[in-house]
Design a protein around this motif. Structure first.
Motif, PDB file in Angstrom:
ATOM      1  N   ALA A  42       0.852  -1.200   0.000  1.00 33.40           N
ATOM      2  CA  ALA A  42       0.000   0.000   0.000  1.00 33.40           C
ATOM      3  C   ALA A  42       0.882   1.243   0.000  1.00 33.40           C
ATOM      4  CB  ALA A  42      -0.926   0.013   1.213  1.00 33.40           C
ATOM      5  N   ASN A  43       0.432   2.287  -0.707  1.00 31.64           N
ATOM      6  CA  ASN A  43       1.154   3.546  -0.713  1.00 31.64           C
ATOM      7  C   ASN A  43       0.965   4.282   0.609  1.00 31.64           C
ATOM      8  OD1 ASN A  43       2.119   3.462  -3.475  1.00 31.64           O
ATOM      9  ND2 ASN A  43       0.008   3.859  -4.110  1.00 31.64           N
ATOM     10  N   PRO A  44       1.992   4.937   1.121  1.00 32.54           N
ATOM     11  CA  PRO A  44       1.841   5.692   2.367  1.00 32.54           C
ATOM     12  C   PRO A  44       0.815   6.812   2.237  1.00 32.54           C
ATOM     13  CG  PRO A  44       4.161   5.446   1.771  1.00 32.54           C
ATOM     14  CD  PRO A  44       3.359   4.991   0.596  1.00 32.54           C
ATOM     15  N   ASP A  45       0.156   7.121   3.328  1.00 29.67           N
ATOM     16  CA  ASP A  45      -0.778   8.243   3.424  1.00 29.67           C
ATOM     17  C   ASP A  45      -1.929   8.148   2.427  1.00 29.67           C
ATOM     18  OD1 ASP A  45       0.475   9.872   5.519  1.00 29.67           O
ATOM     19  OD2 ASP A  45       2.113  10.082   4.090  1.00 29.67           O
ATOM     20  N   GLY A  46      -2.244   6.941   1.967  1.00 24.56           N
ATOM     21  CA  GLY A  46      -3.331   6.790   1.009  1.00 24.56           C
ATOM     22  C   GLY A  46      -3.038   7.414  -0.336  1.00 24.56           C
ATOM     23  N   GLY A  47      -1.756   7.584  -0.661  1.00 21.86           N
ATOM     24  CA  GLY A  47      -1.373   8.228  -1.914  1.00 21.86           C
ATOM     25  C   GLY A  47      -1.575   7.342  -3.126  1.00 21.86           C
ATOM     26  N   GLY A  48      -1.322   7.908  -4.286  1.00 23.00           N
ATOM     27  CA  GLY A  48      -1.531   7.185  -5.532  1.00 23.00           C
ATOM     28  C   GLY A  48      -0.302   6.499  -6.070  1.00 23.00           C
ATOM     29  N   TYR A  49       0.856   6.739  -5.477  1.00 27.42           N
ATOM     30  CA  TYR A  49       2.108   6.163  -5.976  1.00 27.42           C
ATOM     31  C   TYR A  49       3.163   6.297  -4.888  1.00 27.42           C
ATOM     32  CZ  TYR A  49       3.580  10.993  -6.399  1.00 27.42           C
ATOM     33  OH  TYR A  49       3.901  12.297  -6.113  1.00 27.42           O
ATOM     34  N   SER A  50       4.316   5.667  -5.118  1.00 26.85           N
ATOM     35  CA  SER A  50       5.486   5.839  -4.257  1.00 26.85           C
ATOM     36  C   SER A  50       6.713   6.028  -5.143  1.00 26.85           C
ATOM     37  CB  SER A  50       5.680   4.634  -3.325  1.00 26.85           C
ATOM     38  OG  SER A  50       4.609   4.525  -2.410  1.00 26.85           O
ATOM     39  N   ILE A  51       7.822   6.415  -4.526  1.00 27.77           N
ATOM     40  CA  ILE A  51       9.071   6.652  -5.249  1.00 27.77           C
ATOM     41  C   ILE A  51      10.135   5.721  -4.683  1.00 27.77           C
ATOM     42  CG2 ILE A  51      10.913   8.330  -5.711  1.00 27.77           C
ATOM     43  CD1 ILE A  51       8.729  10.504  -5.515  1.00 27.77           C
ATOM     44  N   PHE A  52      10.782   4.979  -5.561  1.00 25.01           N
ATOM     45  CA  PHE A  52      11.820   4.030  -5.148  1.00 25.01           C
ATOM     46  C   PHE A  52      13.118   4.768  -4.863  1.00 25.01           C
ATOM     47  CE2 PHE A  52      15.110   0.850  -6.849  1.00 25.01           C
ATOM     48  CZ  PHE A  52      15.360   0.341  -5.588  1.00 25.01           C
ATOM     49  N   ALA A  53      13.657   4.576  -3.661  1.00 24.81           N
ATOM     50  CA  ALA A  53      14.941   5.166  -3.296  1.00 24.81           C
ATOM     51  C   ALA A  53      15.704   4.206  -2.400  1.00 24.81           C
ATOM     52  CB  ALA A  53      14.739   6.512  -2.594  1.00 24.81           C
ATOM     53  N   GLY A  54      17.023   4.346  -2.390  1.00 26.99           N
ATOM     54  CA  GLY A  54      17.883   3.517  -1.560  1.00 26.99           C
ATOM     55  C   GLY A  54      18.725   2.510  -2.309  1.00 26.99           C
ATOM     56  N   LEU A  55      18.624   2.464  -3.648  1.00 28.31           N
ATOM     57  CA  LEU A  55      19.346   1.445  -4.412  1.00 28.31           C
ATOM     58  C   LEU A  55      20.862   1.597  -4.271  1.00 28.31           C
ATOM     59  CD1 LEU A  55      19.326  -0.940  -6.338  1.00 28.31           C
ATOM     60  CD2 LEU A  55      19.170   0.674  -8.248  1.00 28.31           C
ATOM     61  N   GLU A  56      21.361   2.812  -4.257  1.00 28.65           N
ATOM     62  CA  GLU A  56      22.815   2.993  -4.146  1.00 28.65           C
ATOM     63  C   GLU A  56      23.345   2.375  -2.859  1.00 28.65           C
ATOM     64  OE1 GLU A  56      26.160   6.542  -3.781  1.00 28.65           O
ATOM     65  OE2 GLU A  56      24.205   7.006  -4.678  1.00 28.65           O
ATOM     66  N   GLN A  57      22.597   2.492  -1.777  1.00 25.76           N
ATOM     67  CA  GLN A  57      23.043   1.925  -0.512  1.00 25.76           C
ATOM     68  C   GLN A  57      22.930   0.402  -0.506  1.00 25.76           C
ATOM     69  OE1 GLN A  57      21.388   5.086  -0.653  1.00 25.76           O
ATOM     70  NE2 GLN A  57      23.556   5.654  -0.495  1.00 25.76           N
ATOM     71  N   ILE A  58      21.966  -0.148  -1.229  1.00 29.63           N
ATOM     72  CA  ILE A  58      21.902  -1.598  -1.409  1.00 29.63           C
ATOM     73  C   ILE A  58      23.136  -2.085  -2.147  1.00 29.63           C
ATOM     74  CG2 ILE A  58      20.658  -3.461  -2.582  1.00 29.63           C
ATOM     75  CD1 ILE A  58      18.071  -1.897  -2.054  1.00 29.63           C
ATOM     76  N   VAL A  59      23.511  -1.376  -3.196  1.00 35.40           N
ATOM     77  CA  VAL A  59      24.705  -1.729  -3.962  1.00 35.40           C
ATOM     78  C   VAL A  59      25.944  -1.683  -3.065  1.00 35.40           C
ATOM     79  CG1 VAL A  59      26.235  -0.967  -5.819  1.00 35.40           C
ATOM     80  CG2 VAL A  59      23.755  -1.040  -6.188  1.00 35.40           C
ATOM     81  N   ASP A  60      26.081  -0.620  -2.291  1.00 35.32           N
ATOM     82  CA  ASP A  60      27.234  -0.498  -1.390  1.00 35.32           C
ATOM     83  C   ASP A  60      27.283  -1.673  -0.415  1.00 35.32           C
ATOM     84  OD1 ASP A  60      28.055   1.851  -2.531  1.00 35.32           O
ATOM     85  OD2 ASP A  60      27.222   3.151  -0.976  1.00 35.32           O
ATOM     86  N   TYR A  61      26.135  -2.045   0.124  1.00 31.41           N
ATOM     87  CA  TYR A  61      26.099  -3.139   1.092  1.00 31.41           C
ATOM     88  C   TYR A  61      26.553  -4.445   0.449  1.00 31.41           C
ATOM     89  CZ  TYR A  61      24.390  -6.546   4.461  1.00 31.41           C
ATOM     90  OH  TYR A  61      24.303  -7.583   5.351  1.00 31.41           O
TER      91      TYR A  61
END
Length: 484
Positions: A42-61
């Motif tokens: 589910a999207n936060p706050d009843g919103g219509g979409y979300s934004i993907f972030a954090g991939l660079e830190q996944i790569v670093d890990y």
């Protein structure tokens, strides 16, 4: 430079990842390849979409994933791991494949954000790290975008560090905020690490330290004549703060050939005070002086201020951005989708009494479907190796209305996931935070319908299925057996 340079984060994992991995090792299942998907419901706050972030830190890990002698010693002290397994961890390097949406992609519930195709232990050990990066930064990026939409073109700056849940949350939250649309941050380390513009004015303590408000303003202006923004609400905004700011502009800055850049309001009725302050500044010939507002702002208070005609040029948003106070949990999960058997990936499905918790099985691909105007009209789930013939009508199934025959006509299908690791080797790209932010802006301004971006009753973006994929999922559901 990275915040984790001086520390090994490999042990940031749930203990059960190690106990299960030890079990797989002892059972000789360590080389069986599996597919895991990261998705959310589910999207936060009843919103219509979300934004993907954090991939660079996944790569670093993943690139830095290793177990030191100290780590192995600690695990040995737990008294439950096979010595051969600990020897295996001491030599461990990630061997799998990772596919992901490009960072900054606008995304929707139920679709694979990150897909891990790897030997069983490799896939299991990275679960927590992958989820915490997706859950934290996607949440803050999405929240910031809502705030920026409410600001209606006015700049938004991240002021949240001191209210963040810890240092990492402040730094990576600032990164996510800029991905979501913030123009700057007050967090200096985030500015240094990610080449983000940093901004800030003064605290009330600066004003209170000196014998009077004018002296405090004067000293600040002489120190920073090219960037003087004065905090005017320490004592009395309209009877002291703004008049003293105007006096500094006239008596200190203008003789130096400089202009007062702005004033900041941090308390009180921001709509009323900003209107009165604007008139006072304009009457003094300071029409170019900007008004910045802060003080527990979020998308709803900002939207209200804009609707009231508040004379505010930019917003500094702190605690309600950096903690996503209204809904502080994103809820992405990491679920097994397939297991390799005889060279083929056999799909797996999780069944639940809660319909929304039934998973989408198998190794799959997600396509974004664009109409002739390059507007995103739906996303489409298909089997990983399924070919979609796009020359004519493309039949699909709406899983919420499967009885209706549906077709796409004249549409373009763009696969969203891209390879990030292949056989443990990084093959992706690491765009800058500014580049990711531009990608977000382009999607929302050119591709995503305005109806999906409204706060109240947003249009639901359809995540459809190819007929063959829908058939496979339902065959798995039909063959499921329950006991008890």
């Amino acid at each position: 430079m990275r915040q984790q340079d001086a520390r090994n984060l490999s042990m940031v994992m749930d203990f059960y990842e190690l106990t299960m991995s030890n079990g797989y090792f002892v059972g000789q299942d360590l080389d069986t390849r599996v597919v895991f998907d990261v998705f959310y419901r589910a999207n936060p706050d009843g919103g219509g979409y979300s934004i993907f972030a954090g991939l660079e830190q996944i790569v670093d890990y993943i690139r830095n994933l290793q177990f030191t002698a100290e780590d192995i010693s600690y695990l040995r002290e737990q008294g439950i791991f096979a010595e051969e397994f600990l020897d295996y961890l001491a030599r461990f390097t990630f061997r799998g494949d990772v596919y992901a949406l490009p960072e900054g992609t606008v995304m929707y519930p139920g679709e694979p954000i990150v897909t891990v195709v790897a030997p069983l232990i490799d896939a299991q050990l990275i679960e927590t790290a992958v989820l915490l990066e997706v859950n934290h930064q996607s949440l803050i990026a999405t929240k910031t975008r809502r705030i920026c939409n409410a600001a209606a073109g006015r700049a938004v700056s991240d002021f949240g560090a001191r209210r963040a849940h810890n240092m990492d949350a402040a730094v990576y939250g600032a990164r996510a905020a800029v991905i979501g649309g913030a123009t700057s941050t007050a967090t200096v380390l985030a500015g240094q690490m990610f080449d983000i513009p940093v901004s800030g004015t003064m605290a009330h303590s600066w004003v209170m330290f000196y014998k009077d408000e004018f002296t405090a303003f004067e000293k600040y202006a002489r120190l920073y004549p090219d960037a003087t923004v004065l905090l005017v609400d320490t004592y009395d905004v309209l009877h002291s703060g703004v008049p003293n700011a105007i006096r500094v502009a006239k008596e200190v800055l203008e003789p130096m050939g400089k202009r007062l850049k702005g004033i900041r309001l941090d308390s009180g009725d921001l709509a009323y005070l900003s209107k009165r302050a604007r008139k006072m500044l304009d009457d003094a010939g300071l029409k170019d002086c900007r008004i910045v507002a802060s003080n527990s702002l979020d998308e709803f208070t900002i939207q209200s201020l804009v609707r009231q005609g508040a004379c505010i040029d930019s917003f500094g948003v702190g605690e309600r951005l950096i903690t996503s106070k209204s809904e502080p949990v994103f809820g992405a999960v990491y679920k097994i989708a397939a297991v390799e058997e005889d060279g083929m990936f056999d799909p797996r499905i999780k069944i639940s009494e809660n319909v929304e918790k039934i998973t989408n099985p198998g190794w799959k691909q997600i396509y974004r479907v664009y109409d002739e105007n390059h507007k995103a009209i739906a996303d489409l789930l298909a089997g990983r190796d399924e070919e979609i013939e796009t020359s004519g009508e493309v039949e699909y199934v709406d899983p919420n209305k499967p009885w209706k025959r549906r077709v796409f006509t004249g549409c373009t299908f763009v696969p969203l996931q891209q390879p990030v690791f292949i056989d443990g080797r990084f093959v992706g790209t690491t765009p800058s935070v500014k580049e990711i932010a531009k990608y977000v802006e382009r999607q929302l301004s050119e591709e995503i319908w305005e109806e999906e971006q409204r706060f109240e009753n947003p249009h639901k973006h359809y995540v459809d299925m190819t007929p063959s994929y829908y058939k496979m999922k339902n065959e798995l559901l039909a063959s499921a057996r329950f006991e008890g």
